[in-house]
Design a protein around this motif. Structure first.
Motif, PDB file in Angstrom:
ATOM      1  N   ARG A  41      -5.802  -4.088   3.169  1.00 37.54           N
ATOM      2  CA  ARG A  41      -6.360  -5.432   3.109  1.00 37.54           C
ATOM      3  C   ARG A  41      -5.353  -6.309   2.386  1.00 37.54           C
ATOM      4  NH1 ARG A  41      -9.008  -6.939  -1.674  1.00 37.54           N
ATOM      5  NH2 ARG A  41      -9.341  -5.250  -3.149  1.00 37.54           N
ATOM      6  N   HIS A  42      -5.396  -7.576   2.724  1.00 36.99           N
ATOM      7  CA  HIS A  42      -4.422  -8.502   2.156  1.00 36.99           C
ATOM      8  C   HIS A  42      -5.074  -9.458   1.164  1.00 36.99           C
ATOM      9  CE1 HIS A  42      -2.120  -7.432   5.894  1.00 36.99           C
ATOM     10  NE2 HIS A  42      -1.296  -7.142   4.917  1.00 36.99           N
ATOM     11  N   GLU A  43      -4.393  -9.659   0.067  1.00 35.78           N
ATOM     12  CA  GLU A  43      -4.664 -10.713  -0.895  1.00 35.78           C
ATOM     13  C   GLU A  43      -3.342 -11.446  -1.066  1.00 35.78           C
ATOM     14  OE1 GLU A  43      -6.186  -9.046  -4.511  1.00 35.78           O
ATOM     15  OE2 GLU A  43      -8.066  -8.426  -3.579  1.00 35.78           O
ATOM     16  N   PRO A  44      -3.357 -12.663  -1.573  1.00 32.78           N
ATOM     17  CA  PRO A  44      -2.079 -13.360  -1.731  1.00 32.78           C
ATOM     18  C   PRO A  44      -1.062 -12.511  -2.497  1.00 32.78           C
ATOM     19  CG  PRO A  44      -3.894 -14.861  -2.120  1.00 32.78           C
ATOM     20  CD  PRO A  44      -4.493 -13.478  -1.982  1.00 32.78           C
ATOM     21  N   GLN A  45       0.070 -12.303  -1.887  1.00 31.41           N
ATOM     22  CA  GLN A  45       1.191 -11.553  -2.469  1.00 31.41           C
ATOM     23  C   GLN A  45       0.874 -10.082  -2.750  1.00 31.41           C
ATOM     24  OE1 GLN A  45       4.176 -13.197  -2.663  1.00 31.41           O
ATOM     25  NE2 GLN A  45       3.041 -14.861  -1.748  1.00 31.41           N
ATOM     26  N   ASN A  46      -0.156  -9.526  -2.088  1.00 37.59           N
ATOM     27  CA  ASN A  46      -0.522  -8.145  -2.374  1.00 37.59           C
ATOM     28  C   ASN A  46      -1.130  -7.483  -1.134  1.00 37.59           C
ATOM     29  OD1 ASN A  46      -0.780  -5.876  -3.945  1.00 37.59           O
ATOM     30  ND2 ASN A  46      -2.561  -6.582  -5.080  1.00 37.59           N
ATOM     31  N   GLU A  47      -0.745  -6.242  -0.894  1.00 38.03           N
ATOM     32  CA  GLU A  47      -1.289  -5.425   0.192  1.00 38.03           C
ATOM     33  C   GLU A  47      -1.925  -4.196  -0.451  1.00 38.03           C
ATOM     34  OE1 GLU A  47       0.635  -5.056   4.293  1.00 38.03           O
ATOM     35  OE2 GLU A  47       1.270  -3.231   3.253  1.00 38.03           O
ATOM     36  N   ILE A  48      -3.227  -4.029  -0.256  1.00 41.88           N
ATOM     37  CA  ILE A  48      -3.989  -2.991  -0.946  1.00 41.88           C
ATOM     38  C   ILE A  48      -4.482  -1.968   0.068  1.00 41.88           C
ATOM     39  CG2 ILE A  48      -6.070  -2.565  -2.321  1.00 41.88           C
ATOM     40  CD1 ILE A  48      -5.683  -5.635  -3.166  1.00 41.88           C
ATOM     41  N   ASP A  49      -4.232  -0.677  -0.213  1.00 43.49           N
ATOM     42  CA  ASP A  49      -4.688   0.386   0.684  1.00 43.49           C
ATOM     43  C   ASP A  49      -6.209   0.475   0.690  1.00 43.49           C
ATOM     44  OD1 ASP A  49      -2.226   1.392   1.600  1.00 43.49           O
ATOM     45  OD2 ASP A  49      -1.999   2.675  -0.154  1.00 43.49           O
ATOM     46  N   VAL A  50      -6.788   0.468   1.875  1.00 48.80           N
ATOM     47  CA  VAL A  50      -8.198   0.777   2.073  1.00 48.80           C
ATOM     48  C   VAL A  50      -8.293   2.247   2.479  1.00 48.80           C
ATOM     49  CG1 VAL A  50     -10.269   0.266   3.437  1.00 48.80           C
ATOM     50  CG2 VAL A  50      -8.744  -1.601   2.724  1.00 48.80           C
ATOM     51  N   VAL A  51      -7.386   2.661   3.380  1.00 53.26           N
ATOM     52  CA  VAL A  51      -7.204   4.063   3.762  1.00 53.26           C
ATOM     53  C   VAL A  51      -5.715   4.346   3.635  1.00 53.26           C
ATOM     54  CG1 VAL A  51      -7.394   5.769   5.617  1.00 53.26           C
ATOM     55  CG2 VAL A  51      -9.151   3.987   5.390  1.00 53.26           C
ATOM     56  N   LYS A  52      -5.349   5.284   2.779  1.00 52.90           N
ATOM     57  CA  LYS A  52      -3.933   5.643   2.599  1.00 52.90           C
ATOM     58  C   LYS A  52      -3.415   6.337   3.865  1.00 52.90           C
ATOM     59  CE  LYS A  52      -4.106   6.091  -2.419  1.00 52.90           C
ATOM     60  NZ  LYS A  52      -3.402   4.880  -2.735  1.00 52.90           N
ATOM     61  N   TRP A  53      -2.099   6.475   3.980  1.00 56.65           N
ATOM     62  CA  TRP A  53      -1.502   7.148   5.137  1.00 56.65           C
ATOM     63  C   TRP A  53      -2.230   8.477   5.394  1.00 56.65           C
ATOM     64  CZ3 TRP A  53       1.138   4.697   8.560  1.00 56.65           C
ATOM     65  CH2 TRP A  53       2.009   3.665   8.209  1.00 56.65           C
ATOM     66  N   THR A  54      -2.707   8.646   6.621  1.00 57.61           N
ATOM     67  CA  THR A  54      -3.513   9.797   7.016  1.00 57.61           C
ATOM     68  C   THR A  54      -3.018  10.322   8.355  1.00 57.61           C
ATOM     69  OG1 THR A  54      -5.434   8.814   5.917  1.00 57.61           O
ATOM     70  CG2 THR A  54      -5.891  10.537   7.532  1.00 57.61           C
ATOM     71  N   ASN A  55      -2.962  11.642   8.514  1.00 56.22           N
ATOM     72  CA  ASN A  55      -2.560  12.237   9.787  1.00 56.22           C
ATOM     73  C   ASN A  55      -3.527  11.856  10.894  1.00 56.22           C
ATOM     74  OD1 ASN A  55      -0.310  13.653   8.800  1.00 56.22           O
ATOM     75  ND2 ASN A  55      -1.612  15.297   8.065  1.00 56.22           N
ATOM     76  N   ALA A  56      -2.970  11.620  12.084  1.00 54.87           N
ATOM     77  CA  ALA A  56      -3.773  11.296  13.263  1.00 54.87           C
ATOM     78  C   ALA A  56      -3.125  11.934  14.486  1.00 54.87           C
ATOM     79  CB  ALA A  56      -3.895   9.798  13.442  1.00 54.87           C
ATOM     80  N   PRO A  57      -3.613  13.115  14.896  1.00 56.15           N
ATOM     81  CA  PRO A  57      -3.038  13.796  16.059  1.00 56.15           C
ATOM     82  C   PRO A  57      -3.091  12.970  17.337  1.00 56.15           C
ATOM     83  CG  PRO A  57      -4.561  15.245  14.880  1.00 56.15           C
ATOM     84  CD  PRO A  57      -4.684  13.885  14.274  1.00 56.15           C
ATOM     85  N   SER A  58      -3.968  11.966  17.384  1.00 54.33           N
ATOM     86  CA  SER A  58      -4.090  11.155  18.604  1.00 54.33           C
ATOM     87  C   SER A  58      -2.936  10.166  18.780  1.00 54.33           C
ATOM     88  CB  SER A  58      -5.424  10.404  18.603  1.00 54.33           C
ATOM     89  OG  SER A  58      -5.533   9.562  17.478  1.00 54.33           O
ATOM     90  N   ILE A  59      -2.101   9.979  17.758  1.00 57.54           N
ATOM     91  CA  ILE A  59      -0.956   9.066  17.890  1.00 57.54           C
ATOM     92  C   ILE A  59       0.113   9.699  18.766  1.00 57.54           C
ATOM     93  CG2 ILE A  59       0.942   7.917  16.661  1.00 57.54           C
ATOM     94  CD1 ILE A  59      -0.922   7.633  14.260  1.00 57.54           C
ATOM     95  N   LYS A  60       0.568   8.917  19.743  1.00 52.00           N
ATOM     96  CA  LYS A  60       1.675   9.356  20.604  1.00 52.00           C
ATOM     97  C   LYS A  60       2.982   8.982  19.917  1.00 52.00           C
ATOM     98  CE  LYS A  60      -1.106   8.591  24.709  1.00 52.00           C
ATOM     99  NZ  LYS A  60      -1.280   7.720  25.884  1.00 52.00           N
ATOM    100  N   THR A  61       3.961   9.862  19.982  1.00 53.50           N
ATOM    101  CA  THR A  61       5.209   9.676  19.249  1.00 53.50           C
ATOM    102  C   THR A  61       6.210   8.798  19.991  1.00 53.50           C
ATOM    103  OG1 THR A  61       6.098  11.701  20.193  1.00 53.50           O
ATOM    104  CG2 THR A  61       4.995  11.889  18.063  1.00 53.50           C
ATOM    105  N   GLY A  62       7.236   8.423  19.238  1.00 53.53           N
ATOM    106  CA  GLY A  62       8.345   7.670  19.807  1.00 53.53           C
ATOM    107  C   GLY A  62       7.900   6.324  20.331  1.00 53.53           C
ATOM    108  N   SER A  63       8.416   5.964  21.490  1.00 50.48           N
ATOM    109  CA  SER A  63       8.101   4.664  22.072  1.00 50.48           C
ATOM    110  C   SER A  63       6.953   4.743  23.080  1.00 50.48           C
ATOM    111  CB  SER A  63       9.354   4.075  22.732  1.00 50.48           C
ATOM    112  OG  SER A  63       9.802   4.937  23.757  1.00 50.48           O
ATOM    113  N   GLN A  64       6.214   5.854  23.082  1.00 48.85           N
ATOM    114  CA  GLN A  64       5.066   5.964  23.981  1.00 48.85           C
ATOM    115  C   GLN A  64       4.001   4.940  23.599  1.00 48.85           C
ATOM    116  OE1 GLN A  64       3.761  10.073  25.164  1.00 48.85           O
ATOM    117  NE2 GLN A  64       4.946  10.586  23.328  1.00 48.85           N
ATOM    118  N   GLU A  65       3.211   4.537  24.563  1.00 46.04           N
ATOM    119  CA  GLU A  65       2.160   3.554  24.337  1.00 46.04           C
ATOM    120  C   GLU A  65       1.001   4.151  23.540  1.00 46.04           C
ATOM    121  OE1 GLU A  65      -1.051   1.477  27.226  1.00 46.04           O
ATOM    122  OE2 GLU A  65       1.047   1.228  27.813  1.00 46.04           O
TER     123      GLU A  65
END
Length: 119
Positions: A41-65
């Motif tokens: 989420r964004h606040e002025p001059q700040n980006e706050i994690d709502v969900v930290k980096w999390t693995n997602a097997p559904s993500i296609k790698t590289g330049s795939q759509e």
């Protein structure tokens, strides 16, 4: 990620955002190299994690759509990557009547198509 570039910040969707950029709203971001996502989420001059980096097997790698979806109903937002639900967040920060957009961190060149906004 058209060039399969590195990005520590990620790239993806902005939603429920104040029209003044990066002052209030959410970003749903992926990294195709690490196959991880995060929500901020964004606040002025700040980006706050709502969900930290999390693995997602559904993500296609590289330049795939990859298809990203934010489904907002009442105060819940379901987030999907390639039609697989990866998380749900509660909307406590989004800008009422906010705008949607595209986010690209670290100057990664991204491409998108078929941006669709439904009410």
């Amino acid at each position: 990620n058209a060039d399969d570039a590195d990005s520590s910040l990620g790239y993806g969707l902005i939603f429920l955002s104040n029209p003044k950029p990066l002052t209030q709203g959410y970003a749903f971001l992926i990294n195709t190299k690490t196959k991880k996502f995060r929500v901020v989420r964004h606040e002025p001059q700040n980006e706050i994690d709502v969900v930290k980096w999390t693995n997602a097997p559904s993500i296609k790698t590289g330049s795939q759509e990859n298809k990203l979806t934010a489904d907002h109903k009442n105060d819940q937002i379901d987030l999907y990557i390639n039609d697989a639900k990866v998380t749900t967040i509660r909307n406590v920060h989004g800008y009422q009547g906010g705008v949607a957009g595209i986010y690209s961190g670290d100057a990664a060149r991204i491409a998108f198509k078929d941006l669709e906004i439904r009410r």
